[in-house]
Design a protein around this motif. Structure first.
Motif, PDB file in Angstrom:
ATOM      1  N   ALA A   1      16.866  -9.948 -26.263  1.00 34.72           N
ATOM      2  CA  ALA A   1      15.537  -9.675 -27.031  1.00 34.72           C
ATOM      3  C   ALA A   1      14.818 -11.330 -27.074  1.00 34.72           C
ATOM      4  N   ALA A   2      15.495 -12.327 -27.267  1.00 34.56           N
ATOM      5  CA  ALA A   2      14.999 -13.763 -27.181  1.00 34.56           C
ATOM      6  C   ALA A   2      14.278 -13.834 -25.710  1.00 34.56           C
ATOM      7  N   GLU A   3      15.066 -13.667 -24.544  1.00 32.28           N
ATOM      8  CA  GLU A   3      14.569 -13.854 -23.195  1.00 32.28           C
ATOM      9  C   GLU A   3      13.203 -13.191 -23.221  1.00 32.28           C
TER      10      GLU A   3
ATOM     11  N   ALA B   1       7.186 -12.626 -22.473  1.00 31.24           N
ATOM     12  CA  ALA B   1       6.011 -12.109 -23.166  1.00 31.24           C
ATOM     13  C   ALA B   1       4.994 -13.083 -23.654  1.00 31.24           C
ATOM     14  N   LYS B   2       5.473 -14.151 -24.153  1.00 29.90           N
ATOM     15  CA  LYS B   2       4.688 -15.314 -24.563  1.00 29.90           C
ATOM     16  C   LYS B   2       4.262 -16.166 -23.633  1.00 29.90           C
ATOM     17  N   LEU B   3       4.877 -16.030 -22.286  1.00 28.08           N
ATOM     18  CA  LEU B   3       4.486 -16.938 -21.097  1.00 28.08           C
ATOM     19  C   LEU B   3       3.172 -15.880 -20.609  1.00 28.08           C
ATOM     20  N   CYS B   4       3.317 -14.661 -20.735  1.00 30.91           N
ATOM     21  CA  CYS B   4       2.244 -13.926 -20.221  1.00 30.91           C
ATOM     22  C   CYS B   4       1.009 -14.083 -21.075  1.00 30.91           C
ATOM     23  N   GLU B   5       1.228 -14.098 -22.306  1.00 28.48           N
ATOM     24  CA  GLU B   5      -0.055 -14.333 -23.233  1.00 28.48           C
ATOM     25  C   GLU B   5      -0.593 -15.566 -23.136  1.00 28.48           C
TER      26      GLU B   5
ATOM     27  N   GLU C   1      -2.384  -9.054 -22.091  1.00 28.58           N
ATOM     28  CA  GLU C   1      -1.537  -8.355 -22.979  1.00 28.58           C
ATOM     29  C   GLU C   1      -0.778  -7.195 -22.593  1.00 28.58           C
ATOM     30  N   GLN C   2      -1.128  -6.457 -21.565  1.00 27.03           N
ATOM     31  CA  GLN C   2      -0.685  -5.313 -21.204  1.00 27.03           C
ATOM     32  C   GLN C   2       0.897  -5.800 -20.320  1.00 27.03           C
ATOM     33  N   TYR C   3       0.777  -6.637 -19.795  1.00 26.72           N
ATOM     34  CA  TYR C   3       2.141  -7.293 -19.121  1.00 26.72           C
ATOM     35  C   TYR C   3       3.247  -7.838 -20.470  1.00 26.72           C
ATOM     36  N   ALA C   4       2.596  -8.379 -21.276  1.00 28.78           N
ATOM     37  CA  ALA C   4       3.643  -9.082 -22.517  1.00 28.78           C
ATOM     38  C   ALA C   4       4.051  -7.606 -23.050  1.00 28.78           C
ATOM     39  N   ALA C   5       3.194  -6.549 -23.421  1.00 27.45           N
ATOM     40  CA  ALA C   5       3.346  -5.179 -24.096  1.00 27.45           C
ATOM     41  C   ALA C   5       4.675  -4.778 -23.245  1.00 27.45           C
ATOM     42  N   ALA C   6       4.560  -4.722 -22.099  1.00 25.09           N
ATOM     43  CA  ALA C   6       5.427  -4.008 -21.203  1.00 25.09           C
ATOM     44  C   ALA C   6       6.859  -4.701 -21.140  1.00 25.09           C
ATOM     45  N   ILE C   7       6.777  -5.911 -21.245  1.00 30.49           N
ATOM     46  CA  ILE C   7       8.062  -6.893 -21.303  1.00 30.49           C
ATOM     47  C   ILE C   7       8.758  -6.558 -22.748  1.00 30.49           C
ATOM     48  N   ARG C   8       7.937  -6.531 -23.770  1.00 31.84           N
ATOM     49  CA  ARG C   8       8.471  -6.135 -25.178  1.00 31.84           C
ATOM     50  C   ARG C   8       8.997  -4.889 -25.233  1.00 31.84           C
ATOM     51  N   ALA C   9       8.293  -3.962 -24.718  1.00 29.53           N
ATOM     52  CA  ALA C   9       8.694  -2.353 -24.550  1.00 29.53           C
ATOM     53  C   ALA C   9       9.968  -2.328 -24.222  1.00 29.53           C
TER      54      ALA C   9
END
Length: 71
Positions: A40-42, A47-51, A59-67
């Motif tokens: 989860a931390a990774e 996701a923060k790098l994407c943002e 944001e779409q890539y960040a959301a996909a990573i978090r999902a």
């Protein structure tokens, strides 16, 4: 990540030498919980790098990573 994956990773890292005795199931349970937190931390760091890519951040890539943590 399933139980077999956790055991393989523990073996590869040398951790199995420390926790595979009489409390093996308990050790594997807590090792799995630890792996969940690390993953989860990774994901959040990625996701923060994407943002943080300024105008090219997505944001779409960040959301996909978090999902990925919800699968």
């Amino acid at each position: 990540m399933n139980k077999e994956d956790i055991i393989l990773i523990a073996d590869a890292s040398g951790l199995s030498h420390y926790g595979m005795g009489k409390d093996r199931e308990k050790f594997i349970y807590y090792l799995g919980a630890f792996a969940t937190f690390i993953a989860a931390a990774e994901r959040e760091a990625c996701a923060k790098l994407c943002e943080a890519q300024g105008e090219y951040g997505d944001e779409q890539y960040a959301a996909a990573i978090r999902a990925r943590g919800n699968t």
